[in-house]
Design a protein around this motif. Structure first.
Motif, mmCIF file in Angstrom:
data_model
loop_
_atom_site.group_PDB
_atom_site.id
_atom_site.type_symbol
_atom_site.label_atom_id
_atom_site.label_comp_id
_atom_site.label_asym_id
_atom_site.label_seq_id
_atom_site.Cartn_x
_atom_site.Cartn_y
_atom_site.Cartn_z
ATOM 1 N N GLY A 24 7.549 -26.189 -47.980
ATOM 2 C CA GLY A 24 6.326 -26.993 -48.012
ATOM 3 C C GLY A 24 5.247 -26.303 -47.192
ATOM 4 N N ALA A 25 4.713 -26.978 -46.175
ATOM 5 C CA ALA A 25 3.674 -26.400 -45.320
ATOM 6 C C ALA A 25 4.260 -25.584 -44.165
ATOM 7 C CB ALA A 25 2.780 -27.503 -44.764
ATOM 8 N N ASP A 26 5.573 -25.639 -43.979
ATOM 9 C CA ASP A 26 6.247 -24.902 -42.915
ATOM 10 C C ASP A 26 6.270 -23.409 -43.258
ATOM 11 O OD1 ASP A 26 7.654 -24.505 -40.571
ATOM 12 O OD2 ASP A 26 9.393 -25.715 -41.154
ATOM 13 N N THR A 27 6.582 -22.554 -42.303
ATOM 14 C CA THR A 27 6.632 -21.112 -42.518
ATOM 15 C C THR A 27 7.822 -20.499 -41.781
ATOM 16 O OG1 THR A 27 5.222 -20.642 -40.607
ATOM 17 C CG2 THR A 27 4.117 -20.906 -42.743
ATOM 18 N N GLY A 32 12.546 -11.751 -37.118
ATOM 19 C CA GLY A 32 13.614 -12.186 -36.228
ATOM 20 C C GLY A 32 14.138 -13.565 -36.563
ATOM 21 N N ASP A 33 13.404 -14.294 -37.393
ATOM 22 C CA ASP A 33 13.801 -15.640 -37.785
ATOM 23 C C ASP A 33 14.497 -15.659 -39.143
ATOM 24 O OD1 ASP A 33 12.598 -17.131 -35.519
ATOM 25 O OD2 ASP A 33 10.784 -16.176 -36.279
ATOM 26 N N ALA A 80 8.774 -24.883 -37.597
ATOM 27 C CA ALA A 80 8.986 -26.265 -37.166
ATOM 28 C C ALA A 80 10.394 -26.480 -36.588
ATOM 29 C CB ALA A 80 8.760 -27.229 -38.326
ATOM 30 N N GLY A 81 11.216 -25.428 -36.577
ATOM 31 C CA GLY A 81 12.553 -25.533 -36.005
ATOM 32 C C GLY A 81 13.658 -25.885 -36.976
ATOM 33 N N ARG A 82 13.341 -25.988 -38.279
ATOM 34 C CA ARG A 82 14.384 -26.249 -39.265
ATOM 35 C C ARG A 82 15.239 -25.005 -39.446
ATOM 36 N NH1 ARG A 82 11.969 -28.241 -44.626
ATOM 37 N NH2 ARG A 82 10.401 -26.689 -44.169
ATOM 38 N N GLU A 83 16.523 -25.203 -39.729
ATOM 39 C CA GLU A 83 17.439 -24.105 -40.001
ATOM 40 C C GLU A 83 17.951 -24.261 -41.433
ATOM 41 O OE1 GLU A 83 20.282 -24.517 -36.819
ATOM 42 O OE2 GLU A 83 18.989 -23.392 -35.455
#
Length: 98
Positions: A24-27, A32-33, A80-83
């Motif tokens: 969605g709007a998250d990135t 490293g992520d 946003a910290g989602r995995e």
């Protein structure tokens, strides 16, 4: 889990995953992520990256044994910290000739 494609043991090929529908709007903040793993052992992760649009991850894979199907997993952590995780299968073939 879907089959994305094939490669020969001698090829170094890139494979990309589009996360835009999941985010969605998250990135994805940066390379490293985005962590890639391959099982069983035998195909190597040569390099990985996150596209400048922060929704596309890419991995370069090399090696492998002919006839072996590999599970390639991409684990990301979003801004946003989602995995999230996506998995695909890769078949190593003797040649790509028809």
């Amino acid at each position: 889990m879907s089959m994305i494609g094939t490669k020969t043991p001698d090829e170094v090929k890139d494979y990309s995953l589009d996360w835009s529908k999941d985010l969605g709007a998250d990135t994805i903040p940066g390379s490293g992520d985005s962590v890639w793993t391959v099982s069983p052992a035998g195909v190597s992760v040569t390099q990985s990256s996150v596209a400048s649009n922060s929704t596309l991850t890419t991995v370069w894979l090399s090696g492998g044994a002919v006839g072996q199907v590999y599970q390639v997993k991409n684990f990301i952590t979003t801004a946003a910290g989602r995995e999230l995780t996506k998995v695909f299968r890769l078949l190593v073939v003797g040649s790509n000739f028809l």
